[in-house]
Design an enzyme around this catalytic site. Structure first.
Site, PDB file in Angstrom:
ATOM      1  CG  HIS A 106      -8.599  -7.858  -4.504  1.00 10.45           C
ATOM      2  ND1 HIS A 106      -8.417  -6.495  -4.392  1.00 10.45           N
ATOM      3  CD2 HIS A 106      -8.270  -8.387  -3.307  1.00 10.45           C
ATOM      4  CE1 HIS A 106      -7.991  -6.223  -3.159  1.00 10.45           C
ATOM      5  NE2 HIS A 106      -7.898  -7.355  -2.490  1.00 10.45           N
ATOM      6  N   GLY A 129      -4.316  -9.213   3.452  1.00 12.00           N
ATOM      7  CA  GLY A 129      -3.331  -8.553   2.606  1.00 12.00           C
ATOM      8  C   GLY A 129      -2.058  -8.278   3.379  1.00 12.00           C
ATOM      9  N   GLY A 130      -1.935  -7.053   3.877  1.00 16.50           N
ATOM     10  CA  GLY A 130      -0.692  -6.598   4.500  1.00 16.50           C
ATOM     11  C   GLY A 130      -0.140  -7.530   5.568  1.00 16.50           C
ATOM     12  N   GLY A 168      -6.642  -2.336   3.713  1.00 17.03           N
ATOM     13  CA  GLY A 168      -5.394  -1.589   3.875  1.00 17.03           C
ATOM     14  C   GLY A 168      -5.531  -0.300   4.666  1.00 17.03           C
ATOM     15  CD  GLU A 228      -5.863  -3.816  -3.764  1.00 22.62           C
ATOM     16  OE1 GLU A 228      -5.025  -4.641  -4.158  1.00 22.62           O
ATOM     17  OE2 GLU A 228      -5.968  -3.484  -2.565  1.00 22.62           O
ATOM     18  CG  ASN A 271      -4.152 -10.365  -2.260  1.00 23.15           C
ATOM     19  OD1 ASN A 271      -3.257 -10.530  -3.082  1.00 23.15           O
ATOM     20  ND2 ASN A 271      -5.079  -9.423  -2.382  1.00 23.15           N
ATOM     21  CD1 TRP A 272       1.452 -12.723   0.684  1.00 23.55           C
ATOM     22  CD2 TRP A 272       3.471 -13.024  -0.235  1.00 23.55           C
ATOM     23  NE1 TRP A 272       2.195 -13.494   1.546  1.00 23.55           N
ATOM     24  CE2 TRP A 272       3.437 -13.703   1.001  1.00 23.55           C
ATOM     25  CE3 TRP A 272       4.636 -13.091  -0.994  1.00 23.55           C
ATOM     26  CZ2 TRP A 272       4.521 -14.421   1.504  1.00 23.55           C
ATOM     27  CZ3 TRP A 272       5.728 -13.818  -0.505  1.00 23.55           C
ATOM     28  CH2 TRP A 272       5.671 -14.466   0.729  1.00 23.55           C
ATOM     29  CE  LYS A 273      -3.794  -6.124  -0.842  1.00 19.45           C
ATOM     30  NZ  LYS A 273      -4.651  -4.983  -0.587  1.00 19.45           N
ATOM     31  CB  SER A 275      -7.899  -3.703   8.306  1.00 16.59           C
ATOM     32  OG  SER A 275      -7.605  -2.676   7.362  1.00 16.59           O
ATOM     33  CD  GLU A 295     -10.752  -8.845   0.356  1.00  2.00           C
ATOM     34  OE1 GLU A 295      -9.894  -9.134   1.192  1.00  2.00           O
ATOM     35  OE2 GLU A 295     -10.478  -8.467  -0.791  1.00  2.00           O
TER      36      GLU A 295
HETATM   37  C1  PEP Z   1      -6.895  -7.584   0.597  1.00  3.23           C
HETATM   38  O1  PEP Z   1      -6.351  -6.832  -0.189  1.00  3.23           O
HETATM   39  O2  PEP Z   1      -7.461  -8.583   0.175  1.00  3.23           O
HETATM   40  C2  PEP Z   1      -6.873  -7.225   2.007  1.00  3.23           C
HETATM   41  C3  PEP Z   1      -7.760  -7.761   2.773  1.00  3.23           C
HETATM   42  O3  PEP Z   1      -5.889  -6.351   2.406  1.00  3.23           O
HETATM   43  P1  PEP Z   1      -5.557  -5.906   3.912  1.00  3.23           P
HETATM   44  O4  PEP Z   1      -5.586  -7.141   4.775  1.00  3.23           O
HETATM   45  O5  PEP Z   1      -4.182  -5.309   3.834  1.00  3.23           O
HETATM   46  O6  PEP Z   1      -6.609  -4.924   4.332  1.00  3.23           O
END
Ligand code: PEP
Length: 249
Positions: free
Chosen positions: A93, A229-230, A169, A95, A10-12, A208, A163
Site C-alpha cells: 500500500h 478505504g474510508g 482519501g 502508505e 481497507n480499514w487502515k 476515493s 491506487e
Molecule cells: C486505500 O487506502 O486503499 C483507499 C483506497 O482509500 P480511500 O478509499 O479512502 O481513498
C-alpha cells in the site's frame, strides 16, 4: 474469462473492539450479493475477533513481514495472520511504501511470504500526482508491477490494486478512461510475463471509491473490483459499493 468482482475494505488504523459488529453487519448484508467476493482488512488487533464473529468470511491483514518469524519487534508475519483466521493480506500500500520506505523488492518479498503462508495477496501499485501530471503514470506503474510482482504464483491468489496516490482519501478520482487505460496496460504487462494466467488475475481500482462512483469505476475495462478505504468503515457506505459490483454481473 469472467472474473468475479472483488470488493475489499481497507480499514487502515481505524476500529476498536466495538467495530467487529459493524464488520459482521457488512458481511451479513454482502450475503445478498453472492456474485461479489467481499473482504475486510481491519487492523491486526481485530482480525481474530472478526474471524470469530464472522466465520468463513474473508478477513485480511494490511501488511506482513517478509520473514516467517524472527527478531523483528512490532512486526507480524504472514503465518501469524493465517493462524488467527486471515485468508488474505494487502502488501505494498502506498502508505507503507511512502510512510515506511518499502521498496518494490520489499513488496515482492512480502507478497511471496503471504503466498507461502497460504494467503491470497492484494499487491498495490500507483503513481504520485506529479508523475500523473507529467504523463508518466503508466510507465511508473508498470515498473512497479515488473519489480514487485513475484515470479511464480497461483493467479487466482494474487490481485493487483491500482491506487493512484493522489486519489487516496482525497475525493479525487481519475477519469474512467484513465482507469481503463491503466488497467489495460497492467493486464498487458501481466500477459507478456505470465501468458494466459493474466486473464485469471484480478485488477482492482482504489482511491476515493464511494457509493456514487462505484458503478462507473467498477464498470470500466479490466476493472475487477475495488479496494476501498474510508467508505469501507460502515455498512451504510460500504454495502452500496458491493451492490454496485453485483449490478455489473
Ligand atoms: C486505500 O487506502 O486503499 C483507499 C483506497 O482509500 P480511500 O478509499 O479512502 O481513498
Amino acid at each position: 474469462m469472467a472474473r468475479r468482482k472483488y470488493v475489499v475494505g481497507n480499514w487502515k488504523m481505524n476500529g476498536l473492539s466495538d467495530a467487529v459488529a459493524e464488520a459482521r453487519a457488512i458481511f451479513v448484508a454482502a450475503d445478498d450479493h453472492p456474485a461479489v467476493d467481499v473482504a475486510i482488512c481491519p487492523p491486526f488487533t481485530l482480525i481474530g475477533p472478526m474471524a470469530v464473529a464472522a466465520p468463513g468470511k474473508a478477513i485480511g491483514g494490511q501488511d506482513c513481514h517478509s520473514a516467517a518469524s524472527g527478531a523483528f519487534t512490532g512486526s507480524v508475519a504472514a503465518p501469524m495472520l493465517a493462524d488467527i483466521g486471515a485468508s488474505l493480506v494487502i502488501v505494498g500500500h502506498s502508505e507503507r511504501r511512502e510512510g515506511f520506505g518499502e521498496s518494490d523488492a520489499d513488496v515482492r518479498a512480502k507478497a511471496e511470504a503471504g503466498l507461502a503462508a497460504g494467503l491470497s495477496v492484494i499487491l498495490c501499485v500507483g503513481e504520485p500526482r506529479e508523475v500523473r501530471e507529467s504523463g508518466g503514470a503508466i510507465d511508473y506503474v508498470l515498473a512497479q508491477v515488473a519489480d514487485s510482482v513475484p515470479g511464480e504464483f497461483d493467479p487466482a491468489r494474487l490481485a493487483i490494486a491500482y491506487e493512484p496516490i493522489w486519489a487516496i482519501g482525497t475525493g479525487l478520482v481519475p477519469t474512467v478512461a484513465d482507469v481503463a487505460a491503466m488497467h489495460g496496460a497492467i493486464r498487458g504487462a501481466l500477459a507478456a510475463r505470465f501468458g494466459g494466467a493474466a486473464e485469471e488475475m484480478r485488477i482492482l481500482y482504489g482511491g476515493s471509491v464511494n457509493g456514487d462512483n462505484a458503478a462507473e469505476l467498477l464498470g470500466a475495462g479490466d476493472v475487477d473490483g475495488a479496494l476501498v478505504g474510508g467508505a469501507s468503515l460502515t455498512a451504510a457506505k460500504f454495502v452500496p459499493i458491493i451492490g454496485a459490483g453485483a449490478s455489473l454481473h
